[in-house]
Motif scaffolding. Sequence first.
Motif, mmCIF file in Angstrom:
data_model
loop_
_atom_site.group_PDB
_atom_site.id
_atom_site.type_symbol
_atom_site.label_atom_id
_atom_site.label_comp_id
_atom_site.label_asym_id
_atom_site.label_seq_id
_atom_site.Cartn_x
_atom_site.Cartn_y
_atom_site.Cartn_z
ATOM 1 N N GLY A 209 12.006 -22.026 -28.552
ATOM 2 C CA GLY A 209 10.973 -21.455 -29.410
ATOM 3 C C GLY A 209 9.992 -22.471 -29.974
ATOM 4 O O GLY A 209 8.773 -22.264 -29.942
ATOM 5 N N ASP A 210 10.501 -23.578 -30.471
ATOM 6 C CA ASP A 210 9.629 -24.601 -31.075
ATOM 7 C C ASP A 210 8.672 -25.192 -30.041
ATOM 8 O O ASP A 210 7.479 -25.399 -30.317
ATOM 9 C CB ASP A 210 10.455 -25.705 -31.713
ATOM 10 C CG ASP A 210 11.182 -25.242 -32.966
ATOM 11 O OD1 ASP A 210 10.778 -24.198 -33.528
ATOM 12 O OD2 ASP A 210 12.161 -25.912 -33.366
ATOM 13 N N ALA A 211 9.184 -25.453 -28.845
ATOM 14 C CA ALA A 211 8.340 -26.023 -27.786
ATOM 15 C C ALA A 211 7.274 -25.028 -27.351
ATOM 16 O O ALA A 211 6.122 -25.397 -27.099
ATOM 17 C CB ALA A 211 9.200 -26.437 -26.598
ATOM 18 N N ILE A 212 7.652 -23.756 -27.262
ATOM 19 C CA ILE A 212 6.697 -22.726 -26.861
ATOM 20 C C ILE A 212 5.599 -22.582 -27.910
ATOM 21 O O ILE A 212 4.403 -22.507 -27.589
ATOM 22 C CB ILE A 212 7.421 -21.382 -26.630
ATOM 23 C CG1 ILE A 212 8.321 -21.475 -25.395
ATOM 24 C CG2 ILE A 212 6.418 -20.241 -26.473
ATOM 25 C CD1 ILE A 212 9.255 -20.300 -25.216
ATOM 26 N N LYS A 213 5.976 -22.557 -29.181
ATOM 27 C CA LYS A 213 4.989 -22.446 -30.258
ATOM 28 C C LYS A 213 4.016 -23.623 -30.234
ATOM 29 O O LYS A 213 2.808 -23.452 -30.397
ATOM 30 C CB LYS A 213 5.691 -22.392 -31.609
ATOM 31 C CG LYS A 213 6.416 -21.101 -31.898
ATOM 32 C CD LYS A 213 7.124 -21.174 -33.254
ATOM 33 C CE LYS A 213 7.943 -19.927 -33.521
ATOM 34 N NZ LYS A 213 8.674 -20.001 -34.811
ATOM 35 N N SER A 214 4.538 -24.811 -30.046
ATOM 36 C CA SER A 214 3.689 -26.002 -30.078
ATOM 37 C C SER A 214 2.712 -26.048 -28.911
ATOM 38 O O SER A 214 1.667 -26.697 -28.992
ATOM 39 C CB SER A 214 4.550 -27.266 -30.085
ATOM 40 O OG SER A 214 5.276 -27.398 -28.869
ATOM 41 N N SER A 215 3.041 -25.360 -27.824
ATOM 42 C CA SER A 215 2.158 -25.349 -26.652
ATOM 43 C C SER A 215 1.067 -24.290 -26.756
ATOM 44 O O SER A 215 0.125 -24.292 -25.971
ATOM 45 C CB SER A 215 2.979 -25.113 -25.376
ATOM 46 O OG SER A 215 3.478 -23.778 -25.330
ATOM 47 N N HIS A 216 1.180 -23.370 -27.714
ATOM 48 C CA HIS A 216 0.204 -22.304 -27.881
ATOM 49 C C HIS A 216 -0.977 -22.766 -28.719
ATOM 50 O O HIS A 216 -0.787 -23.419 -29.749
ATOM 51 C CB HIS A 216 0.842 -21.093 -28.574
ATOM 52 C CG HIS A 216 1.671 -20.265 -27.660
ATOM 53 N ND1 HIS A 216 2.001 -18.963 -27.939
ATOM 54 C CD2 HIS A 216 2.236 -20.541 -26.459
ATOM 55 C CE1 HIS A 216 2.738 -18.476 -26.959
ATOM 56 N NE2 HIS A 216 2.899 -19.409 -26.052
ATOM 57 N N PRO A 217 -2.198 -22.431 -28.331
ATOM 58 C CA PRO A 217 -3.361 -22.791 -29.146
ATOM 59 C C PRO A 217 -3.257 -22.304 -30.588
ATOM 60 O O PRO A 217 -3.685 -22.987 -31.510
ATOM 61 C CB PRO A 217 -4.519 -22.116 -28.413
ATOM 62 C CG PRO A 217 -4.088 -22.092 -26.985
ATOM 63 C CD PRO A 217 -2.613 -21.823 -27.044
ATOM 64 N N MET A 218 -2.690 -21.110 -30.804
ATOM 65 C CA MET A 218 -2.543 -20.594 -32.153
ATOM 66 C C MET A 218 -1.265 -21.067 -32.829
ATOM 67 O O MET A 218 -1.054 -20.836 -34.013
ATOM 68 C CB MET A 218 -2.576 -19.058 -32.151
ATOM 69 C CG MET A 218 -3.941 -18.478 -31.913
ATOM 70 S SD MET A 218 -3.935 -16.682 -32.171
ATOM 71 C CE MET A 218 -5.680 -16.327 -31.949
ATOM 72 N N GLY A 219 -0.380 -21.690 -32.059
ATOM 73 C CA GLY A 219 0.823 -22.281 -32.628
ATOM 74 C C GLY A 219 1.848 -21.305 -33.150
ATOM 75 O O GLY A 219 2.623 -21.645 -34.052
#
Length: 255
Positions: A209-219
Amino acid sequence: MTSLFDLSGKTALITGGGSGLGKLMAEVYAEHGANIAVCSRKYDVCLETAQEITQKYGVKTAAFSCNVSDEEDVKRTIKEVIDTFDKIDILVNNSGATWGEKVEDMPLEAWNKVINVNTTGTFLMCREAGRHMLKQNSGKIINIGSVAGLKAEPKEVLNAIGYSTSKAAIHHFTKDLARKWAGNNITINAIAPGFFETKMTKHTLEVKGDAIKSSHPMGKIGDEQSLKGTALLLASRASDYITGQIIAVDGGSSL
């Protein structure tokens, strides 16, 4: 003046509508006046959702048991929905399956299951509900694709080639069918969600989850409100001039 988003008097059928994103879409349609039919293989879950929606919004609801990959089951379900509500105005193809595995280790059985539920199931529901919509010369079909069908994810994020392939197929199926039925007052569009907090994504988000969030432009990951606006748009008169489109609701992850 009646709102462009008013669904009063409409009947919406949502596959996989008893839980997750399907339930959220059923709720937003009911909130705007639609009568609701929900179906899945888990009839008890659908029945509970239907009862909750009636109690909260006061619209007519019904639950149906349906395996969308079974042709006779789909035919029966569509007939039962029409017998109950007299019509189907909105169809949401939300039922889905996934199987996480490396390509070299994926059993054919797993591949077939995912393709049959996601792609063949969408075809069967569109065909049977579409026959009814063609007769009434109106309808809204919303297919649920995925950002995984728009781009190839790194194996560290998603290693489920059957799922991503099935969703890419749904996207093209949406465009092709939209072109075929454009002259019949039937709009057909797809929503391609990014990562949302659902039963299907729970394990992936717990681990990555943390890695996916950090890769998203909106975070961030999509919450339960993030899909409702797009789902309502595509089911309402506000989208009467929109067809054959794939709308990513993903926080910018597909950019």
